[in-house]
Design a protein around this motif. Structure first.
Motif, PDB file in Angstrom:
ATOM      1  N   ARG A  57       0.855  -1.193   0.000  1.00 29.77           N
ATOM      2  CA  ARG A  57       0.000   0.000   0.000  1.00 29.77           C
ATOM      3  C   ARG A  57       0.891   1.244   0.000  1.00 29.77           C
ATOM      4  NH1 ARG A  57      -5.110   0.010   0.613  1.00 29.77           N
ATOM      5  NH2 ARG A  57      -5.109   2.022   1.703  1.00 29.77           N
ATOM      6  N   GLU A  93      -9.336   5.154   8.143  1.00 32.21           N
ATOM      7  CA  GLU A  93      -8.366   4.288   8.821  1.00 32.21           C
ATOM      8  C   GLU A  93      -7.454   3.562   7.823  1.00 32.21           C
ATOM      9  OE1 GLU A  93     -10.411   1.763  11.569  1.00 32.21           O
ATOM     10  OE2 GLU A  93     -11.004   3.437  12.857  1.00 32.21           O
ATOM     11  N   ASN A  94      -7.098   4.253   6.753  1.00 28.50           N
ATOM     12  CA  ASN A  94      -6.141   3.697   5.796  1.00 28.50           C
ATOM     13  C   ASN A  94      -4.731   3.760   6.382  1.00 28.50           C
ATOM     14  OD1 ASN A  94      -7.926   3.154   3.617  1.00 28.50           O
ATOM     15  ND2 ASN A  94      -7.974   5.338   3.150  1.00 28.50           N
ATOM     16  N   THR A  95      -3.932   2.758   6.104  1.00 31.67           N
ATOM     17  CA  THR A  95      -2.518   2.771   6.473  1.00 31.67           C
ATOM     18  C   THR A  95      -1.684   2.373   5.264  1.00 31.67           C
ATOM     19  OG1 THR A  95      -2.594   0.466   7.257  1.00 31.67           O
ATOM     20  CG2 THR A  95      -2.975   2.214   8.894  1.00 31.67           C
ATOM     21  N   TYR A  96      -0.412   2.787   5.285  1.00 31.00           N
ATOM     22  CA  TYR A  96       0.459   2.580   4.132  1.00 31.00           C
ATOM     23  C   TYR A  96       1.831   2.114   4.602  1.00 31.00           C
ATOM     24  CZ  TYR A  96      -3.264   5.313   2.062  1.00 31.00           C
ATOM     25  OH  TYR A  96      -4.507   5.758   1.669  1.00 31.00           O
ATOM     26  N   ASP A  97       2.511   1.355   3.738  1.00 34.45           N
ATOM     27  CA  ASP A  97       3.848   0.877   4.086  1.00 34.45           C
ATOM     28  C   ASP A  97       4.941   1.482   3.211  1.00 34.45           C
ATOM     29  OD1 ASP A  97       3.189  -0.517   1.790  1.00 34.45           O
ATOM     30  OD2 ASP A  97       3.243  -2.491   2.720  1.00 34.45           O
ATOM     31  N   ALA A 133       1.133   5.739   8.690  1.00 32.42           N
ATOM     32  CA  ALA A 133       2.117   4.682   8.423  1.00 32.42           C
ATOM     33  C   ALA A 133       1.858   3.415   9.228  1.00 32.42           C
ATOM     34  CB  ALA A 133       3.517   5.192   8.720  1.00 32.42           C
ATOM     35  N   GLU A 134       2.151   2.294   8.580  1.00 33.65           N
ATOM     36  CA  GLU A 134       2.297   1.041   9.297  1.00 33.65           C
ATOM     37  C   GLU A 134       3.698   1.013   9.910  1.00 33.65           C
ATOM     38  OE1 GLU A 134       1.550  -2.213   6.681  1.00 33.65           O
ATOM     39  OE2 GLU A 134      -0.507  -1.592   6.240  1.00 33.65           O
ATOM     40  N   PRO A 135       3.910   0.325  11.019  1.00 33.00           N
ATOM     41  CA  PRO A 135       5.258   0.252  11.606  1.00 33.00           C
ATOM     42  C   PRO A 135       6.279  -0.256  10.592  1.00 33.00           C
ATOM     43  CG  PRO A 135       3.634  -0.645  13.115  1.00 33.00           C
ATOM     44  CD  PRO A 135       2.914  -0.418  11.814  1.00 33.00           C
ATOM     45  N   ALA A 143       7.282   1.470   7.941  1.00 25.50           N
ATOM     46  CA  ALA A 143       7.016   1.995   6.607  1.00 25.50           C
ATOM     47  C   ALA A 143       8.225   2.757   6.078  1.00 25.50           C
ATOM     48  CB  ALA A 143       5.795   2.898   6.626  1.00 25.50           C
TER      49      ALA A 143
END
Length: 215
Positions: free
Chosen positions: A56, A125-129, A151-153, A155
């Motif tokens: 993502r 609540e979208n997250t991205y890497d 961010a996801e952890p 990212a």
């Protein structure tokens, strides 16, 4: 010399790509500014996404979609890139380019000021890497804050044009340079991001990239 070396790299490390060439031609025909990343930089983004196994991506600044296509091609099945573009005209050109390149199902283009678009992403609540920031430089500090929020952890974050031919060292500065310098000041005191930057030369002149991991 820089341009010739870039061409040497392309001649030896890149394959002829009619889709990319057509995209750039489409951008030029539509009157878009030729400020896309270079071919080598596009390939670098592609490789970083594959190394990260990112699924993502959030891109700040679409233009005609040249960097978008490089990144979309690196995504696995089910991967998605959301790209934010201020200009309606640029977004329309990019949307057509993505369709012609065969990656429309992987790309979501959101039009309007990113500062107004980003809260809607957070509300879902979208997250991205993986993040690529290549938009108006004056808002870089705000974009970094939003990247942390979304961010996801672990990212990965890449920021383009962070040197601007050395202008970041000038005492007199425009708002774009001010935004970059404010970004560096913020990062120097931001424990959630581990970052470095490199200077680059090539077909796009003298500039640089920031690389970071968001904890």
């Amino acid at each position: 010399m820089w341009k010739h070396v870039d061409q040497y790299f392309s001649d030896h490390l890149m394959q002829s790509d009619l889709v990319m060439e057509n995209l750039l031609s489409s951008n030029a025909a539509a009157g878009l500014p030729a400020i896309d990343v270079s071919e080598s930089q596009g390939k670098l983004l592609n490789l970083l996404i594959r190394l990260k196994s990112a699924k993502r991506i959030l891109e700040f600044g679409t233009l005609g979609g040249y960097s978008t296509l490089w990144m979309a091609r690196a995504l696995p099945e089910g991967g998605k890139i959301t790209t934010l573009e201020y200009s309606e005209k640029h977004a329309q050109v990019a949307e057509k380019n993505m369709e012609e390149a065969g990656v429309k199902d992987k790309v979501e283009i959101l039009t309007g000021p990113a500062i107004k678009t980003l809260p809607t992403l957070a509300s879902k609540e979208n997250t991205y890497d993986f993040f690529f920031i290549d938009a108006d430089k004056k808002n870089n500090p705000a974009y970094i804050k939003w990247a942390i929020e979304l961010a996801e952890p672990g990212a990965c974050l890449i920021v383009d044009n962070v040197v601007r031919e050395g202008a970041i060292l000038n005492e007199q500065e425009d708002e774009e340079v001010s935004g970059i310098k404010e970004m560096f000041e913020m990062l120097s005191n931001e424990p959630r991001i581990d970052s470095t930057a490199i200077q680059t030369v090539g077909s796009k002149g003298y500039d640089g990239l920031l690389f970071a991991l968001i904890n």
